[in-house]
Design a protein around this motif. Structure first.
Motif, PDB file in Angstrom:
ATOM      1  N   ALA A 111       3.774  -7.398   3.396  1.00 61.30           N
ATOM      2  CA  ALA A 111       2.359  -7.004   3.440  1.00 61.30           C
ATOM      3  C   ALA A 111       1.788  -7.237   4.837  1.00 61.30           C
ATOM      4  O   ALA A 111       1.040  -6.400   5.363  1.00 61.30           O
ATOM      5  CB  ALA A 111       1.569  -7.797   2.404  1.00 61.30           C
ATOM      6  N   GLN A 165      -5.491  -8.476   1.555  1.00 62.63           N
ATOM      7  CA  GLN A 165      -4.698  -8.863   0.380  1.00 62.63           C
ATOM      8  C   GLN A 165      -3.586  -9.840   0.758  1.00 62.63           C
ATOM      9  O   GLN A 165      -3.209 -10.696  -0.039  1.00 62.63           O
ATOM     10  CB  GLN A 165      -4.100  -7.625  -0.279  1.00 62.63           C
ATOM     11  CG  GLN A 165      -5.151  -6.801  -0.988  1.00 62.63           C
ATOM     12  CD  GLN A 165      -4.541  -5.738  -1.881  1.00 62.63           C
ATOM     13  OE1 GLN A 165      -3.608  -5.993  -2.635  1.00 62.63           O
ATOM     14  NE2 GLN A 165      -5.060  -4.530  -1.807  1.00 62.63           N
ATOM     15  N   TRP A 166      -3.060  -9.718   1.985  1.00 63.69           N
ATOM     16  CA  TRP A 166      -2.038 -10.668   2.453  1.00 63.69           C
ATOM     17  C   TRP A 166      -2.635 -12.069   2.518  1.00 63.69           C
ATOM     18  O   TRP A 166      -2.053 -13.036   2.046  1.00 63.69           O
ATOM     19  CB  TRP A 166      -1.526 -10.236   3.841  1.00 63.69           C
ATOM     20  CG  TRP A 166      -0.847 -11.334   4.573  1.00 63.69           C
ATOM     21  CD1 TRP A 166       0.397 -11.834   4.317  1.00 63.69           C
ATOM     22  CD2 TRP A 166      -1.374 -12.106   5.665  1.00 63.69           C
ATOM     23  NE1 TRP A 166       0.678 -12.863   5.193  1.00 63.69           N
ATOM     24  CE2 TRP A 166      -0.392 -13.050   6.026  1.00 63.69           C
ATOM     25  CE3 TRP A 166      -2.573 -12.085   6.381  1.00 63.69           C
ATOM     26  CZ2 TRP A 166      -0.580 -13.959   7.059  1.00 63.69           C
ATOM     27  CZ3 TRP A 166      -2.766 -12.994   7.413  1.00 63.69           C
ATOM     28  CH2 TRP A 166      -1.782 -13.906   7.741  1.00 63.69           C
ATOM     29  N   ALA A 216      -4.947  -4.180   3.522  1.00 61.97           N
ATOM     30  CA  ALA A 216      -3.627  -4.806   3.353  1.00 61.97           C
ATOM     31  C   ALA A 216      -3.632  -6.231   3.891  1.00 61.97           C
ATOM     32  O   ALA A 216      -3.104  -7.152   3.247  1.00 61.97           O
ATOM     33  CB  ALA A 216      -2.571  -3.973   4.068  1.00 61.97           C
ATOM     34  N   LEU A 233       0.834  -8.358  -4.470  1.00 62.72           N
ATOM     35  CA  LEU A 233       1.227  -9.705  -4.036  1.00 62.72           C
ATOM     36  C   LEU A 233       1.105 -10.758  -5.140  1.00 62.72           C
ATOM     37  O   LEU A 233       2.092 -11.434  -5.440  1.00 62.72           O
ATOM     38  CB  LEU A 233       0.448 -10.115  -2.781  1.00 62.72           C
ATOM     39  CG  LEU A 233       0.888  -9.389  -1.502  1.00 62.72           C
ATOM     40  CD1 LEU A 233      -0.057  -9.685  -0.353  1.00 62.72           C
ATOM     41  CD2 LEU A 233       2.292  -9.798  -1.124  1.00 62.72           C
ATOM     42  N   ARG A 238       4.989 -11.535   0.894  1.00 64.82           N
ATOM     43  CA  ARG A 238       3.812 -11.631   1.775  1.00 64.82           C
ATOM     44  C   ARG A 238       4.156 -11.113   3.166  1.00 64.82           C
ATOM     45  O   ARG A 238       3.324 -10.513   3.847  1.00 64.82           O
ATOM     46  CB  ARG A 238       3.342 -13.081   1.876  1.00 64.82           C
ATOM     47  CG  ARG A 238       2.640 -13.554   0.623  1.00 64.82           C
ATOM     48  CD  ARG A 238       1.900 -14.838   0.881  1.00 64.82           C
ATOM     49  NE  ARG A 238       0.671 -14.597   1.635  1.00 64.82           N
ATOM     50  CZ  ARG A 238      -0.008 -15.538   2.259  1.00 64.82           C
ATOM     51  NH1 ARG A 238       0.409 -16.780   2.240  1.00 64.82           N
ATOM     52  NH2 ARG A 238      -1.126 -15.252   2.914  1.00 64.82           N
ATOM     53  N   LEU A 245      -1.851  -1.536  -1.632  1.00 67.88           N
ATOM     54  CA  LEU A 245      -2.254  -2.553  -0.661  1.00 67.88           C
ATOM     55  C   LEU A 245      -3.401  -2.059   0.231  1.00 67.88           C
ATOM     56  O   LEU A 245      -4.152  -2.854   0.786  1.00 67.88           O
ATOM     57  CB  LEU A 245      -1.031  -2.883   0.210  1.00 67.88           C
ATOM     58  CG  LEU A 245      -0.796  -4.316   0.653  1.00 67.88           C
ATOM     59  CD1 LEU A 245      -0.789  -5.280  -0.496  1.00 67.88           C
ATOM     60  CD2 LEU A 245       0.498  -4.420   1.441  1.00 67.88           C
ATOM     61  N   PHE A 254       2.755  -0.361  -1.643  1.00 70.66           N
ATOM     62  CA  PHE A 254       2.200  -0.311  -0.282  1.00 70.66           C
ATOM     63  C   PHE A 254       0.901   0.489  -0.280  1.00 70.66           C
ATOM     64  O   PHE A 254      -0.047   0.135   0.415  1.00 70.66           O
ATOM     65  CB  PHE A 254       3.217   0.310   0.691  1.00 70.66           C
ATOM     66  CG  PHE A 254       4.312  -0.640   1.065  1.00 70.66           C
ATOM     67  CD1 PHE A 254       4.087  -1.636   2.007  1.00 70.66           C
ATOM     68  CD2 PHE A 254       5.563  -0.563   0.475  1.00 70.66           C
ATOM     69  CE1 PHE A 254       5.083  -2.533   2.355  1.00 70.66           C
ATOM     70  CE2 PHE A 254       6.563  -1.452   0.809  1.00 70.66           C
ATOM     71  CZ  PHE A 254       6.331  -2.441   1.751  1.00 70.66           C
TER      72      PHE A 254
END
Lengths: 44, 299
Positions: B96, B68-69, B65, B86, B93, B20, B17
């Motif tokens: 995230a 990146q998702w 974050a 991920l 997903r 992320l 996390f």
């Protein structure tokens, strides 16, 4: 799933819970001090 | 290899996390936000100031974050990003997305309630700009992606200033312009030596779409308005000589490195040293200028 896998999942859950508890504790302290600052600035 | 069946829910590690939120990118964001705050003409309560900087960091983390998702498929195709949580399969997903949205809402709410609504408003715009305008709309569609998307990274000094003063003035606007105009030469220098990576992922970065020659010329061209934005606060009387001298010398060196890159031709088996030097120096340059701004204000 082996007992080792189960232990690994448990360890991850425990680490996440610890981090979450620390963050929440920090938030409580921060909001306490923010409140003090707001009261102080309101007094001036 | 793990014997855990795929049907069993394995929670992501807390470090994933953290990854992320792109902590390295956050460093520059926090620094420019802090400098914007410290350069403001009025002081700010230390607790409120700390909260504002924390909100800027959390907002940037949320934007990272969500980026990146949305880009998990793209990240999987690039060597530089393939090990992120991920694409590496260490996080779902959905986790995230929830983390990103939750963090974004929290950072904006806390900024609004604890600091002021002007700073919270600009923070909201910066998060939405990075996620919707840059990540979703521009990045896969146009080679100008980082030009307009660069605005997202330019907001922190504006937010820092607004946190301290509750309004926007000319100096933070110039700081916004500086970071905005600095982004193209900074990223295109990087794109020149990681071109293959972007090409494999199908991201229309300028060197991939328009070629190296055009990219080099654009680096040189964007450096001109960037230099004006960097030095302008001094002649306009918004800063003193400390900032003025450091900005002038630092910008002259930036312009020199950019000119070398702009007029250069790649040779076979090129190690791209000038491009790497410009990229590295561009990071130092921004730290230097914002640091000088604070020293100038407090000296």
């Amino acid at each position: 799933m082996t007992p080792d896998d189960s232990n690994r999942i448990r360890a991850k859950q425990r680490a996440r819970a610890t981090v979450m508890a620390l963050l929440l504790g920090f938030l409580v302290v921060l909001i306490f001090f923010i409140t003090l600052s707001k009261i102080r600035s309101g007094m001036h | 290899m793990s014997s855990i069946p795929s049907s069993v829910f394995v929670p992501a590690d807390w470090r994933d996390f953290l990854a992320l939120t792109k902590p390295r990118v956050m460093t520059l964001v926090v620094f420019t936000g802090l400098c914007g705050m410290l350069a403001a003409p009025v002081g700010i309560d230390p607790v409120i100031g700390f909260t504002a900087i924390m909100c800027i960091a959390l907002g940037a983390g949320a934007a990272g974050a969500l980026n990146q998702w949305y880009e998990a498929d793209l990240d999987a195709l690039m060597k530089r990003t393939a090990k992120r949580p991920l694409p590496a399969g260490r996080m779902s997903r959905e986790s995230a997305l929830h983390f990103g949205v939750g963090l974004a809402c929290f950072s904006v709410l806390l900024m609004g309630l604890a600091v002021n609504y002007v700073a919270a408003g600009i923070l909201t715009v910066s998060i939405l700009f990075y996620v919707l305008v840059y990540t979703v709309w521009l990045k896969r569609r146009t080679p100008q992606n980082i030009v307009i998307g660069g605005a997202a990274g330019a907001f922190p000094p504006l937010i820092g200033w607004a946190a301290a003063t509750g309004e926007i003035a000319l100096l933070p606007f110039l700081l916004f312009s500086l970071v905005f105009l600095w982004t193209p030469p900074h990223f295109w220098a990087l794109a020149l030596f990681v071109k293959t990576d972007y090409a494999n992922a199908g991201v229309p970065m300028l060197p991939v779409v328009a070629g190296e020659r055009v990219t080099r010329v654009q680096i040189g061209l964007y450096t001109i308005p960037m230099a004006i934005a960097a030095v302008a606060p001094w002649p306009l009387g918004l800063t003193g000589a400390i900032y003025g001298v450091i900005a002038t010398v630092g910008t002259a060196l930036f312009a020199l490195y950019a000119a070398i890159v702009a007029f250069r031709h790649t040779v076979p088996d090129d190690t791209m040293k000038p491009e790497k030097r410009l990229f590295k120096y561009s990071i130092l340059y921004l730290f230097l200028l914002f640091g000088a701004l604070v020293v100038d204000r407090w000296a």
